[in-house]
Write a protein that holds these residues in place. Structure first.
Motif, mmCIF file in Angstrom:
data_model
loop_
_atom_site.group_PDB
_atom_site.id
_atom_site.type_symbol
_atom_site.label_atom_id
_atom_site.label_comp_id
_atom_site.label_asym_id
_atom_site.label_seq_id
_atom_site.Cartn_x
_atom_site.Cartn_y
_atom_site.Cartn_z
ATOM 1 N N PRO A 1 0.819 -1.218 0.000
ATOM 2 C CA PRO A 1 0.000 0.000 0.000
ATOM 3 C C PRO A 1 0.852 1.269 0.000
ATOM 4 C CG PRO A 1 -0.804 -1.544 1.646
ATOM 5 C CD PRO A 1 0.478 -2.095 1.139
ATOM 6 N N ARG A 2 1.983 1.219 0.683
ATOM 7 C CA ARG A 2 2.833 2.410 0.762
ATOM 8 C C ARG A 2 3.459 2.744 -0.591
ATOM 9 N NH1 ARG A 2 3.276 4.926 5.193
ATOM 10 N NH2 ARG A 2 2.568 4.013 7.166
ATOM 11 N N LYS A 3 3.662 1.739 -1.439
ATOM 12 C CA LYS A 3 4.142 2.018 -2.790
ATOM 13 C C LYS A 3 3.088 2.810 -3.574
ATOM 14 C CE LYS A 3 7.070 -2.119 -3.075
ATOM 15 N NZ LYS A 3 7.230 -3.456 -3.703
ATOM 16 N N LYS A 4 1.830 2.438 -3.388
ATOM 17 C CA LYS A 4 0.747 3.186 -4.029
ATOM 18 C C LYS A 4 0.667 4.619 -3.500
ATOM 19 C CE LYS A 4 -1.408 0.404 -6.947
ATOM 20 N NZ LYS A 4 -1.690 0.772 -8.340
ATOM 21 N N LEU A 5 0.886 4.782 -2.198
ATOM 22 C CA LEU A 5 0.864 6.118 -1.611
ATOM 23 C C LEU A 5 2.013 6.965 -2.153
ATOM 24 C CD1 LEU A 5 0.016 5.290 2.123
ATOM 25 C CD2 LEU A 5 -1.526 6.080 0.321
ATOM 26 N N SER A 6 3.170 6.353 -2.339
ATOM 27 C CA SER A 6 4.316 7.083 -2.904
ATOM 28 C C SER A 6 4.011 7.524 -4.325
ATOM 29 C CB SER A 6 5.570 6.207 -2.882
ATOM 30 O OG SER A 6 5.967 5.921 -1.559
ATOM 31 N N ARG A 7 3.382 6.641 -5.091
ATOM 32 C CA ARG A 7 3.006 7.006 -6.462
ATOM 33 C C ARG A 7 2.001 8.146 -6.456
ATOM 34 N NH1 ARG A 7 5.102 6.797 -11.246
ATOM 35 N NH2 ARG A 7 5.765 4.638 -10.881
ATOM 36 N N ALA A 8 1.027 8.075 -5.546
ATOM 37 C CA ALA A 8 0.036 9.156 -5.448
ATOM 38 C C ALA A 8 0.711 10.481 -5.114
ATOM 39 C CB ALA A 8 -1.011 8.809 -4.393
ATOM 40 N N ALA A 9 1.686 10.442 -4.211
ATOM 41 C CA ALA A 9 2.395 11.672 -3.830
ATOM 42 C C ALA A 9 3.120 12.265 -5.033
ATOM 43 C CB ALA A 9 3.383 11.375 -2.710
ATOM 44 N N ARG A 10 3.696 11.412 -5.886
ATOM 45 C CA ARG A 10 4.383 11.919 -7.079
ATOM 46 C C ARG A 10 3.392 12.530 -8.068
ATOM 47 N NH1 ARG A 10 7.608 7.285 -6.093
ATOM 48 N NH2 ARG A 10 6.538 6.021 -7.666
ATOM 49 N N HIS A 11 2.233 11.916 -8.169
ATOM 50 C CA HIS A 11 1.200 12.492 -9.042
ATOM 51 C C HIS A 11 0.770 13.870 -8.537
ATOM 52 C CE1 HIS A 11 0.744 9.237 -11.823
ATOM 53 N NE2 HIS A 11 0.289 8.377 -10.938
ATOM 54 N N ILE A 12 0.651 14.017 -7.233
ATOM 55 C CA ILE A 12 0.271 15.323 -6.675
ATOM 56 C C ILE A 12 1.340 16.366 -6.986
ATOM 57 C CG2 ILE A 12 -0.190 16.605 -4.546
ATOM 58 C CD1 ILE A 12 -1.434 14.048 -3.405
ATOM 59 N N GLN A 13 2.597 15.981 -6.898
ATOM 60 C CA GLN A 13 3.678 16.899 -7.262
ATOM 61 C C GLN A 13 3.565 17.321 -8.729
ATOM 62 O OE1 GLN A 13 7.277 14.777 -6.271
ATOM 63 N NE2 GLN A 13 7.138 15.251 -4.088
ATOM 64 N N THR A 14 3.228 16.371 -9.593
ATOM 65 C CA THR A 14 3.033 16.691 -11.009
ATOM 66 C C THR A 14 1.866 17.650 -11.185
ATOM 67 O OG1 THR A 14 3.898 14.529 -11.696
ATOM 68 C CG2 THR A 14 2.548 15.717 -13.292
ATOM 69 N N ALA A 15 0.768 17.398 -10.463
ATOM 70 C CA ALA A 15 -0.398 18.287 -10.540
ATOM 71 C C ALA A 15 -0.037 19.699 -10.087
ATOM 72 C CB ALA A 15 -1.540 17.728 -9.690
ATOM 73 N N GLU A 16 0.748 19.798 -9.028
ATOM 74 C CA GLU A 16 1.180 21.107 -8.537
ATOM 75 C C GLU A 16 2.012 21.832 -9.593
ATOM 76 O OE1 GLU A 16 3.186 19.900 -4.974
ATOM 77 O OE2 GLU A 16 1.485 20.452 -3.704
ATOM 78 N N GLN A 17 2.895 21.109 -10.260
ATOM 79 C CA GLN A 17 3.736 21.711 -11.289
ATOM 80 C C GLN A 17 2.894 22.194 -12.467
ATOM 81 O OE1 GLN A 17 6.471 18.532 -12.152
ATOM 82 N NE2 GLN A 17 7.620 18.790 -10.238
ATOM 83 N N LEU A 18 1.928 21.372 -12.902
ATOM 84 C CA LEU A 18 1.061 21.769 -14.018
ATOM 85 C C LEU A 18 0.227 22.994 -13.649
ATOM 86 C CD1 LEU A 18 -0.201 18.262 -15.226
ATOM 87 C CD2 LEU A 18 1.373 19.795 -16.431
ATOM 88 N N ALA A 19 -0.294 23.010 -12.422
ATOM 89 C CA ALA A 19 -1.103 24.148 -11.986
ATOM 90 C C ALA A 19 -0.268 25.424 -11.919
ATOM 91 C CB ALA A 19 -1.733 23.851 -10.620
ATOM 92 N N LYS A 20 0.966 25.300 -11.453
ATOM 93 C CA LYS A 20 1.846 26.471 -11.364
ATOM 94 C C LYS A 20 2.216 26.984 -12.752
ATOM 95 C CE LYS A 20 6.085 28.256 -9.275
ATOM 96 N NZ LYS A 20 6.433 29.014 -10.488
ATOM 97 N N GLN A 21 2.513 26.073 -13.671
ATOM 98 C CA GLN A 21 2.848 26.479 -15.036
ATOM 99 C C GLN A 21 1.685 27.232 -15.672
ATOM 100 O OE1 GLN A 21 3.944 22.809 -16.950
ATOM 101 N NE2 GLN A 21 5.818 22.568 -15.746
ATOM 102 N N PHE A 22 0.473 26.740 -15.432
ATOM 103 C CA PHE A 22 -0.711 27.408 -15.965
ATOM 104 C C PHE A 22 -0.894 28.774 -15.322
ATOM 105 C CE2 PHE A 22 -5.318 28.248 -15.582
ATOM 106 C CZ PHE A 22 -5.616 28.415 -16.930
#
Length: 259
Positions: A9-30
């Motif tokens: 489960p923690r591997k899935k949580l780590s992946r989710a955290a990376r996706h959130i970082q990507t979302a933050e980057q996309l939102a900031k770029q916009f």
């Protein structure tokens, strides 16, 4: 006895955290390149007065197409972490049947569902923890919303994300003074959310932005109408769901034994 650690489960949580970082980057770029613009749509003639113009709010750059997909991937990983958690507990206790984390319409249905799906066979300690987490409507709002959003994203088009900017309202001094004297409210301190497509009317020849005192912050992503977390900021909500899911995994790591 050493503390349990559920690595899958923690591997899935780590992946989710990376996706959130990507979302933050996309939102900031916009946010860095998208400027709000009031575009004239049509003119309304007004007899004996200055014509009025209907304006529509648009952003100078389109929102990133991948943003809703990244949000969906985040939700999927968080929701999957819960299923994998239950599967790992089942394996730990010698149960070979595939299990999933139960979600129900209400508390009574949750009890029936755990019996029907075999989750109750995992032990009273597991059952009590699931009951404590209240994964049903009217129970744990965040947990149930995670489940519902994941279903929406899996079975429909990606969740539409609305980009909002915020504007401070500019009121005539006389009107603001009148309201303040009767209610104590200063309307010029009010902030109005403006979504792309929002409309405003101004007299022809005037600056339509004069309707607003100032733009208060760059555009940011929010959840749309008719879904869980309607009108709430996407990034903050995803981070909250990540923390919630991490805490759920910790609850089971700290509170159960292999047998």
């Amino acid at each position: 006895m050493s503390k349990l650690v559920f690595n899958n489960p923690r591997k899935k949580l780590s992946r989710a955290a990376r996706h959130i970082q990507t979302a933050e980057q996309l939102a900031k770029q916009f946010a860095d390149k998208a400027k709000p613009e009031l575009v004239p749509i049509c003119v309304y003639p007004v007899e004996g007065e200055t014509n009025k113009v209907l304006y529509e709010l648009r952003f100078s750059s389109p929102p990133p197409e991948d943003f809703p997909l990244v949000v969906g991937d985040t939700l999927h990983n968080l929701r999957s972490a819960l299923d994998i958690l239950i599967c790992d507990i089942a394996e730990l206790r010698g149960k070979r049947r595939v299990f999933s984390f139960p979600f129900a319409a209400n508390e009574e249905q949750l009890n029936d569902l755990m019996d029907k799906k075999g989750v109750s066979k995992l032990g009273n300690d597991v059952v009590e923890k699931i009951k404590y987490l209240a994964p049903y409507k009217g129970g744990n709002r965040g947990l149930r919303a995670l489940h519902d959003l994941n279903i929406i994203d899996k079975h429909r088009n990606p969740i539409s994300i609305f980009m909002f900017t915020r504007a401070r309202i500019a009121m005539p001094p006389q009107f603001n003074d009148f309201v303040a004297s009767h209610t104590g409210l200063n309307l010029n301190n009010s902030v109005m959310p403006l979504r792309e497509g929002s409309r405003a009317v101004a007299r022809e020849g005037t600056n339509p932005w004069s309707l607003f005192g100032s733009i208060d912050g760059p555009p940011a992503p929010f959840f749309p109408e008719a879904v869980p977390f309607e009108g709430e900021p996407v990034i903050g909500t995803l981070n909250g769901l990540l923390r919630m899911t991490e805490e759920i995994v910790q609850i089971f790591e700290n509170g159960i034994e292999p047998n």
